[in-house]
Design a protein around this motif. Sequence first.
Motif, PDB file in Angstrom:
ATOM      1  N   ILE A  39       0.844  -1.199   0.000  1.00  0.00           N
ATOM      2  CA  ILE A  39       0.000   0.000   0.000  1.00  0.00           C
ATOM      3  C   ILE A  39       0.880   1.251   0.000  1.00  0.00           C
ATOM      4  CG2 ILE A  39      -1.725   1.339   1.289  1.00  0.00           C
ATOM      5  CD1 ILE A  39      -2.707  -1.391   2.451  1.00  0.00           C
ATOM      6  N   LEU A  40       1.874   1.281   0.879  1.00  0.00           N
ATOM      7  CA  LEU A  40       2.756   2.443   0.976  1.00  0.00           C
ATOM      8  C   LEU A  40       3.506   2.698  -0.330  1.00  0.00           C
ATOM      9  CD1 LEU A  40       4.119   1.805   4.564  1.00  0.00           C
ATOM     10  CD2 LEU A  40       2.804   3.817   3.857  1.00  0.00           C
ATOM     11  N   LEU A  41       4.015   1.663  -0.951  1.00  0.00           N
ATOM     12  CA  LEU A  41       4.739   1.832  -2.214  1.00  0.00           C
ATOM     13  C   LEU A  41       3.825   2.358  -3.313  1.00  0.00           C
ATOM     14  CD1 LEU A  41       7.005  -1.345  -2.181  1.00  0.00           C
ATOM     15  CD2 LEU A  41       7.774   1.042  -2.112  1.00  0.00           C
ATOM     16  N   HIS A  42       2.596   1.855  -3.339  1.00  0.00           N
ATOM     17  CA  HIS A  42       1.639   2.334  -4.347  1.00  0.00           C
ATOM     18  C   HIS A  42       1.300   3.805  -4.114  1.00  0.00           C
ATOM     19  CE1 HIS A  42      -1.563   2.113  -7.304  1.00  0.00           C
ATOM     20  NE2 HIS A  42      -2.282   2.821  -6.448  1.00  0.00           N
ATOM     21  N   VAL A  43       0.981   4.149  -2.884  1.00  0.00           N
ATOM     22  CA  VAL A  43       0.644   5.538  -2.557  1.00  0.00           C
ATOM     23  C   VAL A  43       1.838   6.445  -2.843  1.00  0.00           C
ATOM     24  CG1 VAL A  43       0.057   7.126  -0.674  1.00  0.00           C
ATOM     25  CG2 VAL A  43      -1.179   4.958  -0.913  1.00  0.00           C
ATOM     26  N   GLN A  44       3.031   6.008  -2.481  1.00  0.00           N
ATOM     27  CA  GLN A  44       4.239   6.794  -2.761  1.00  0.00           C
ATOM     28  C   GLN A  44       4.363   7.069  -4.254  1.00  0.00           C
ATOM     29  OE1 GLN A  44       7.926   4.747  -1.936  1.00  0.00           O
ATOM     30  NE2 GLN A  44       9.111   6.639  -1.981  1.00  0.00           N
ATOM     31  N   ALA A  45       4.134   6.073  -5.081  1.00  0.00           N
ATOM     32  CA  ALA A  45       4.238   6.246  -6.533  1.00  0.00           C
ATOM     33  C   ALA A  45       3.190   7.233  -7.045  1.00  0.00           C
ATOM     34  CB  ALA A  45       4.090   4.901  -7.232  1.00  0.00           C
ATOM     35  N   VAL A  46       1.974   7.144  -6.542  1.00  0.00           N
ATOM     36  CA  VAL A  46       0.912   8.060  -6.974  1.00  0.00           C
ATOM     37  C   VAL A  46       1.226   9.483  -6.533  1.00  0.00           C
ATOM     38  CG1 VAL A  46      -1.539   8.650  -6.701  1.00  0.00           C
ATOM     39  CG2 VAL A  46      -0.867   6.260  -7.047  1.00  0.00           C
TER      40      VAL A  46
ATOM     41  N   HIS B 153      -0.163  -0.410  12.597  1.00  0.00           N
ATOM     42  CA  HIS B 153      -0.275  -1.851  12.794  1.00  0.00           C
ATOM     43  C   HIS B 153      -1.368  -2.204  13.795  1.00  0.00           C
ATOM     44  CE1 HIS B 153       4.034  -2.779  11.255  1.00  0.00           C
ATOM     45  NE2 HIS B 153       3.529  -1.717  10.668  1.00  0.00           N
ATOM     46  N   LYS B 154      -1.490  -1.416  14.829  1.00  0.00           N
ATOM     47  CA  LYS B 154      -2.467  -1.708  15.886  1.00  0.00           C
ATOM     48  C   LYS B 154      -3.896  -1.733  15.331  1.00  0.00           C
ATOM     49  CE  LYS B 154      -3.516  -0.202  20.589  1.00  0.00           C
ATOM     50  NZ  LYS B 154      -3.214   0.780  21.630  1.00  0.00           N
ATOM     51  N   ARG B 155      -4.177  -0.853  14.372  1.00  0.00           N
ATOM     52  CA  ARG B 155      -5.521  -0.769  13.799  1.00  0.00           C
ATOM     53  C   ARG B 155      -5.618  -1.425  12.426  1.00  0.00           C
ATOM     54  NH1 ARG B 155      -6.957   5.286  15.792  1.00  0.00           N
ATOM     55  NH2 ARG B 155      -7.232   4.743  17.974  1.00  0.00           N
ATOM     56  N   GLY B 156      -4.480  -1.801  11.869  1.00  0.00           N
ATOM     57  CA  GLY B 156      -4.472  -2.575  10.641  1.00  0.00           C
ATOM     58  C   GLY B 156      -4.701  -1.801   9.358  1.00  0.00           C
ATOM     59  N   TYR B 157      -4.209  -0.565   9.293  1.00  0.00           N
ATOM     60  CA  TYR B 157      -4.365   0.193   8.057  1.00  0.00           C
ATOM     61  C   TYR B 157      -3.193   1.135   7.835  1.00  0.00           C
ATOM     62  CZ  TYR B 157      -6.262   3.840  11.192  1.00  0.00           C
ATOM     63  OH  TYR B 157      -6.449   4.754  12.194  1.00  0.00           O
ATOM     64  N   VAL B 158      -3.109   1.636   6.603  1.00  0.00           N
ATOM     65  CA  VAL B 158      -2.158   2.687   6.264  1.00  0.00           C
ATOM     66  C   VAL B 158      -2.913   3.997   6.281  1.00  0.00           C
ATOM     67  CG1 VAL B 158      -0.750   3.676   4.412  1.00  0.00           C
ATOM     68  CG2 VAL B 158      -0.611   1.229   4.925  1.00  0.00           C
TER      69      VAL B 158
ATOM     70  N   LYS C 204      -6.903  -0.512   4.245  1.00  0.00           N
ATOM     71  CA  LYS C 204      -6.588  -1.815   4.837  1.00  0.00           C
ATOM     72  C   LYS C 204      -6.100  -2.816   3.801  1.00  0.00           C
ATOM     73  CE  LYS C 204      -9.472  -1.380   8.872  1.00  0.00           C
ATOM     74  NZ  LYS C 204     -10.355  -2.032   9.798  1.00  0.00           N
ATOM     75  N   SER C 205      -6.240  -2.463   2.525  1.00  0.00           N
ATOM     76  CA  SER C 205      -5.752  -3.333   1.458  1.00  0.00           C
ATOM     77  C   SER C 205      -5.413  -2.475   0.248  1.00  0.00           C
ATOM     78  CB  SER C 205      -6.803  -4.376   1.074  1.00  0.00           C
ATOM     79  OG  SER C 205      -7.879  -3.770   0.388  1.00  0.00           O
ATOM     80  N   LEU C 206      -4.597  -3.005  -0.615  1.00  0.00           N
ATOM     81  CA  LEU C 206      -4.217  -2.296  -1.833  1.00  0.00           C
ATOM     82  C   LEU C 206      -5.433  -2.069  -2.724  1.00  0.00           C
ATOM     83  CD1 LEU C 206      -1.933  -1.051  -3.468  1.00  0.00           C
ATOM     84  CD2 LEU C 206      -1.442  -3.316  -4.388  1.00  0.00           C
ATOM     85  N   GLU C 207      -6.367  -2.999  -2.708  1.00  0.00           N
ATOM     86  CA  GLU C 207      -7.584  -2.887  -3.526  1.00  0.00           C
ATOM     87  C   GLU C 207      -8.468  -1.712  -3.107  1.00  0.00           C
ATOM     88  OE1 GLU C 207      -5.579  -6.440  -3.863  1.00  0.00           O
ATOM     89  OE2 GLU C 207      -6.613  -5.875  -2.013  1.00  0.00           O
ATOM     90  N   GLU C 208      -8.347  -1.273  -1.867  1.00  0.00           N
ATOM     91  CA  GLU C 208      -9.145  -0.136  -1.384  1.00  0.00           C
ATOM     92  C   GLU C 208      -8.654   1.202  -1.919  1.00  0.00           C
ATOM     93  OE1 GLU C 208      -9.401  -0.019   2.861  1.00  0.00           O
ATOM     94  OE2 GLU C 208     -10.429  -1.927   2.994  1.00  0.00           O
ATOM     95  N   VAL C 209      -7.418   1.258  -2.401  1.00  0.00           N
ATOM     96  CA  VAL C 209      -6.852   2.520  -2.867  1.00  0.00           C
ATOM     97  C   VAL C 209      -7.542   2.920  -4.167  1.00  0.00           C
ATOM     98  CG1 VAL C 209      -4.779   3.753  -3.596  1.00  0.00           C
ATOM     99  CG2 VAL C 209      -4.624   1.995  -1.806  1.00  0.00           C
TER     100      VAL C 209
ATOM    101  N   GLU D  22      -8.097   7.726  -8.305  1.00  0.00           N
ATOM    102  CA  GLU D  22      -8.781   8.956  -8.719  1.00  0.00           C
ATOM    103  C   GLU D  22      -9.044   9.854  -7.508  1.00  0.00           C
ATOM    104  OE1 GLU D  22     -13.027  10.211 -10.691  1.00  0.00           O
ATOM    105  OE2 GLU D  22     -12.048   8.400 -11.438  1.00  0.00           O
ATOM    106  N   VAL D  23      -9.558   9.267  -6.437  1.00  0.00           N
ATOM    107  CA  VAL D  23      -9.831  10.028  -5.207  1.00  0.00           C
ATOM    108  C   VAL D  23      -8.528  10.572  -4.635  1.00  0.00           C
ATOM    109  CG1 VAL D  23     -10.603   9.831  -2.803  1.00  0.00           C
ATOM    110  CG2 VAL D  23     -11.971   8.818  -4.650  1.00  0.00           C
ATOM    111  N   LEU D  24      -7.505   9.735  -4.555  1.00  0.00           N
ATOM    112  CA  LEU D  24      -6.218  10.161  -4.004  1.00  0.00           C
ATOM    113  C   LEU D  24      -5.635  11.309  -4.809  1.00  0.00           C
ATOM    114  CD1 LEU D  24      -3.856   9.852  -2.060  1.00  0.00           C
ATOM    115  CD2 LEU D  24      -3.023   7.951  -3.476  1.00  0.00           C
ATOM    116  N   ILE D  25      -5.655  11.203  -6.121  1.00  0.00           N
ATOM    117  CA  ILE D  25      -5.105  12.257  -6.980  1.00  0.00           C
ATOM    118  C   ILE D  25      -5.894  13.552  -6.844  1.00  0.00           C
ATOM    119  CG2 ILE D  25      -4.798  12.939  -9.398  1.00  0.00           C
ATOM    120  CD1 ILE D  25      -4.007   9.940  -9.897  1.00  0.00           C
ATOM    121  N   GLU D  26      -7.218  13.461  -6.824  1.00  0.00           N
ATOM    122  CA  GLU D  26      -8.037  14.669  -6.670  1.00  0.00           C
ATOM    123  C   GLU D  26      -7.744  15.368  -5.348  1.00  0.00           C
ATOM    124  OE1 GLU D  26     -12.104  13.463  -7.274  1.00  0.00           O
ATOM    125  OE2 GLU D  26     -11.819  13.233  -9.440  1.00  0.00           O
ATOM    126  N   LEU D  27      -7.577  14.610  -4.279  1.00  0.00           N
ATOM    127  CA  LEU D  27      -7.262  15.217  -2.979  1.00  0.00           C
ATOM    128  C   LEU D  27      -5.858  15.816  -2.960  1.00  0.00           C
ATOM    129  CD1 LEU D  27      -8.939  12.633  -0.603  1.00  0.00           C
ATOM    130  CD2 LEU D  27      -9.618  15.019  -0.934  1.00  0.00           C
TER     131      LEU D  27
END
Length: 122
Positions: A18-25, A58-63, A94-99, A102-107
């Motif tokens: 997830i972090l690597l994908h978000v970093q790339a975007v 990690h405690k809550r299970g998400y990025v 909580k998963s790569l599929e949730e990313v 379009e929403v991330l880029i607009e924000l």
Amino acid sequence: MKPAEEYILNQPELYRSILLHVQAVVEATIPELTLQFKYKIPFYYLGKRPFLYLNATHKRGYVDVAFMRGYNLILHQDKLKGEGRSQVKSLQYKSLEEVNNEVLIELLLEQKRYFSDVFLTK
């Protein structure tokens, strides 16, 4: 290797992908951001201003993809979480599929416009 990159690469697989994908975007959308390591997590800066941070919770299970001054954003408020924070709102994955790119880029672009209007024009 820089500490922020080490942080990302040393995460368990769920968080790392997830972090690597978000970093790339993030870096493809706003290449002028600089990645730094502050408060033991990766922080993106626009000029000298903290813009966004990434945190594997990690405690809550998400990025947590946290927008500094996120309460000033208008788009996708239904997807942003504030959880008692006064300035920051974040997307939580909580998963790569949730990313949703379009929403991330607009924000990201809205945050950049806000920062440019408020901080960089002074």
